[in-house]
Design a protein around this motif. Sequence first.
Motif, PDB file in Angstrom:
ATOM      1  N   VAL A 252      -4.210   0.609   2.034  1.00  0.00           N
ATOM      2  CA  VAL A 252      -5.376   1.375   1.565  1.00  0.00           C
ATOM      3  C   VAL A 252      -5.237   2.869   1.841  1.00  0.00           C
ATOM      4  CG1 VAL A 252      -7.864   1.701   1.807  1.00  0.00           C
ATOM      5  CG2 VAL A 252      -6.915  -0.608   1.660  1.00  0.00           C
ATOM      6  N   PRO A 253      -4.883   3.294   3.065  1.00  0.00           N
ATOM      7  CA  PRO A 253      -4.769   4.735   3.309  1.00  0.00           C
ATOM      8  C   PRO A 253      -3.521   5.381   2.711  1.00  0.00           C
ATOM      9  CG  PRO A 253      -4.193   3.519   5.290  1.00  0.00           C
ATOM     10  CD  PRO A 253      -4.681   2.510   4.306  1.00  0.00           C
ATOM     11  N   LEU A 254      -2.635   4.575   2.121  1.00  0.00           N
ATOM     12  CA  LEU A 254      -1.376   5.110   1.605  1.00  0.00           C
ATOM     13  C   LEU A 254      -1.425   5.423   0.110  1.00  0.00           C
ATOM     14  CD1 LEU A 254       1.170   2.736   3.398  1.00  0.00           C
ATOM     15  CD2 LEU A 254       0.284   4.936   4.188  1.00  0.00           C
ATOM     16  N   ILE A 255      -2.487   4.956  -0.584  1.00  0.00           N
ATOM     17  CA  ILE A 255      -2.567   5.117  -2.040  1.00  0.00           C
ATOM     18  C   ILE A 255      -3.731   6.017  -2.394  1.00  0.00           C
ATOM     19  CG2 ILE A 255      -2.840   3.931  -4.257  1.00  0.00           C
ATOM     20  CD1 ILE A 255      -1.600   1.447  -2.966  1.00  0.00           C
ATOM     21  N   ARG A 256      -3.419   7.140  -3.030  1.00  0.00           N
ATOM     22  CA  ARG A 256      -4.463   8.059  -3.477  1.00  0.00           C
ATOM     23  C   ARG A 256      -5.060   7.607  -4.806  1.00  0.00           C
ATOM     24  NH1 ARG A 256      -3.311  13.634  -5.421  1.00  0.00           N
ATOM     25  NH2 ARG A 256      -1.189  13.164  -4.811  1.00  0.00           N
ATOM     26  N   ALA A 257      -4.224   7.096  -5.709  1.00  0.00           N
ATOM     27  CA  ALA A 257      -4.675   6.584  -7.001  1.00  0.00           C
ATOM     28  C   ALA A 257      -3.682   5.535  -7.475  1.00  0.00           C
ATOM     29  CB  ALA A 257      -4.796   7.701  -8.034  1.00  0.00           C
ATOM     30  N   ARG A 299       3.539   5.752 -11.475  1.00  0.00           N
ATOM     31  CA  ARG A 299       2.117   5.726 -11.823  1.00  0.00           C
ATOM     32  C   ARG A 299       1.210   5.617 -10.603  1.00  0.00           C
ATOM     33  NH1 ARG A 299       4.384   2.994 -16.562  1.00  0.00           N
ATOM     34  NH2 ARG A 299       3.567   4.074 -18.408  1.00  0.00           N
ATOM     35  N   ILE A 300       1.796   5.394  -9.439  1.00  0.00           N
ATOM     36  CA  ILE A 300       1.029   5.327  -8.192  1.00  0.00           C
ATOM     37  C   ILE A 300       1.143   6.674  -7.491  1.00  0.00           C
ATOM     38  CG2 ILE A 300       0.868   4.234  -5.926  1.00  0.00           C
ATOM     39  CD1 ILE A 300       2.009   1.686  -7.199  1.00  0.00           C
ATOM     40  N   LEU A 301      -0.009   7.237  -7.134  1.00  0.00           N
ATOM     41  CA  LEU A 301      -0.006   8.501  -6.402  1.00  0.00           C
ATOM     42  C   LEU A 301      -0.130   8.205  -4.906  1.00  0.00           C
ATOM     43  CD1 LEU A 301      -2.343  10.769  -8.571  1.00  0.00           C
ATOM     44  CD2 LEU A 301       0.140  10.590  -8.631  1.00  0.00           C
ATOM     45  N   PRO A 302       0.911   8.484  -4.131  1.00  0.00           N
ATOM     46  CA  PRO A 302       0.814   8.238  -2.693  1.00  0.00           C
ATOM     47  C   PRO A 302      -0.111   9.255  -2.036  1.00  0.00           C
ATOM     48  CG  PRO A 302       2.892   9.324  -3.204  1.00  0.00           C
ATOM     49  CD  PRO A 302       2.221   9.036  -4.518  1.00  0.00           C
ATOM     50  N   SER A 303      -0.739   8.846  -0.963  1.00  0.00           N
ATOM     51  CA  SER A 303      -1.628   9.752  -0.237  1.00  0.00           C
ATOM     52  C   SER A 303      -0.794  10.722   0.599  1.00  0.00           C
ATOM     53  CB  SER A 303      -2.551   8.949   0.678  1.00  0.00           C
ATOM     54  OG  SER A 303      -1.794   8.321   1.706  1.00  0.00           O
ATOM     55  N   ALA A 308       3.497  11.978   4.562  1.00  0.00           N
ATOM     56  CA  ALA A 308       3.807  12.407   5.930  1.00  0.00           C
ATOM     57  C   ALA A 308       4.658  11.367   6.650  1.00  0.00           C
ATOM     58  CB  ALA A 308       2.511  12.665   6.704  1.00  0.00           C
ATOM     59  N   GLU A 309       4.396  10.096   6.367  1.00  0.00           N
ATOM     60  CA  GLU A 309       5.155   9.014   6.995  1.00  0.00           C
ATOM     61  C   GLU A 309       6.411   8.652   6.197  1.00  0.00           C
ATOM     62  OE1 GLU A 309       2.642   5.688   7.778  1.00  0.00           O
ATOM     63  OE2 GLU A 309       1.100   6.896   8.778  1.00  0.00           O
ATOM     64  N   GLU A 310       6.648   9.401   5.116  1.00  0.00           N
ATOM     65  CA  GLU A 310       7.814   9.184   4.251  1.00  0.00           C
ATOM     66  C   GLU A 310       7.869   7.759   3.713  1.00  0.00           C
ATOM     67  OE1 GLU A 310      11.267  10.456   6.417  1.00  0.00           O
ATOM     68  OE2 GLU A 310      10.828  12.579   6.071  1.00  0.00           O
ATOM     69  N   THR A 315       8.319   1.477  -1.851  1.00  0.00           N
ATOM     70  CA  THR A 315       7.930   0.628  -0.716  1.00  0.00           C
ATOM     71  C   THR A 315       6.551   0.025  -0.944  1.00  0.00           C
ATOM     72  OG1 THR A 315       9.235   1.990   0.792  1.00  0.00           O
ATOM     73  CG2 THR A 315       7.536   0.594   1.775  1.00  0.00           C
ATOM     74  N   ILE A 316       5.635   0.825  -1.480  1.00  0.00           N
ATOM     75  CA  ILE A 316       4.280   0.344  -1.755  1.00  0.00           C
ATOM     76  C   ILE A 316       4.317  -0.775  -2.792  1.00  0.00           C
ATOM     77  CG2 ILE A 316       2.051   0.992  -2.786  1.00  0.00           C
ATOM     78  CD1 ILE A 316       2.477   3.786  -1.505  1.00  0.00           C
ATOM     79  N   VAL A 317       5.064  -0.568  -3.872  1.00  0.00           N
ATOM     80  CA  VAL A 317       5.164  -1.587  -4.926  1.00  0.00           C
ATOM     81  C   VAL A 317       5.795  -2.862  -4.371  1.00  0.00           C
ATOM     82  CG1 VAL A 317       6.258  -2.177  -7.122  1.00  0.00           C
ATOM     83  CG2 VAL A 317       5.253   0.073  -6.814  1.00  0.00           C
ATOM     84  N   GLU A 318       6.826  -2.713  -3.539  1.00  0.00           N
ATOM     85  CA  GLU A 318       7.495  -3.883  -2.965  1.00  0.00           C
ATOM     86  C   GLU A 318       6.532  -4.698  -2.109  1.00  0.00           C
ATOM     87  OE1 GLU A 318      10.169  -6.692  -2.431  1.00  0.00           O
ATOM     88  OE2 GLU A 318      10.529  -4.950  -3.728  1.00  0.00           O
TER      89      GLU A 318
END
Length: 327
Positions: A252-257, A299-303, A308-310, A315-318
Amino acid sequence: MDHEALSAEVEKHHSWVEALKNEMARVLVGQAELVDRLVIGLLTNGHILLEGVPGLAKTLAIKSLAGCMKADFARLQFTPDLLPADLLGTMIYSPESGEFSAKLGPVFSNLILADEINRAPAKVQSALLEAMQERQVTIGDTTYPLPDPFLVLATQNPIDQEGTYTLPEAQLDRFLVKVTVDYPSKQEELTILDRMATSGKVAATKQVVDTETVSKSRDIVNQIYIDPAVREYIVELVHNTRNPSGVDPSLVPLIRAGASPRATINLALAAKARAFTQGRAFVTPQDVKDLAPDVLRHRILPSYEAEAEEISTDTIVERILQKTIVP
């Protein structure tokens, strides 16, 4: 068309795919996934973005694809001083007639190689956006349709390379897939050395398919069957990029959109095309899983926290793929 008839049509018309891949393999070493995505782009009329450091044969792959087709091809080298008129065309004044006439730009080709697309400024990207989405170009007061097929095959260097611009999210969303091109293996690099370490010209590809054949195959791809359970799986995957709390609260905190509905459409289209290339008249969950990273990564915007955590969008999609139930 019933399943048996559709299977027969797929079997009858998909043979050119293998011929095209074999022809490209005469020039390219390895990069099977890259070639597969280029074919999927052809079959879905979808634009493709290739990202990787210089020297990984991104441009060569696209030029090889164009050489295998009986189609118009234009290469555009994107630079910081490129103007929209250099891409689209402009109005030319004729002193004899006292009138303006349109001089159409290189974008009026079937295959466009937009080389190092992220080196051009925002006004050029905006000009390309209409062409990519609407498949038309407005010059002066007149709108001109682009040829069919019309594919933008773009390459870009990673954003941290000097002298690059970040592509706007609206434009990124227009690309069917974003393929990350990686370094070759040791054995592949030895083959590249044997084949390419010469001052002579690289072997050219032969034309093995025309636009009419691709268009016919595209009609068949549109009819390929997707089971309701697989359709729900596609929607669930994309939905989980927007609301990951149900599958992995730590995301949840890793995805902006999350991904847009265009991702859902493109994932289904790409999965159909992949089924066609393998001679099937139906989509499997594995088709969806294999293509999801390429369809979703841009298409995913990381937060800011993820950056900051690289933690990359890959990784999110996986993690979303691991936690989403496969039918």
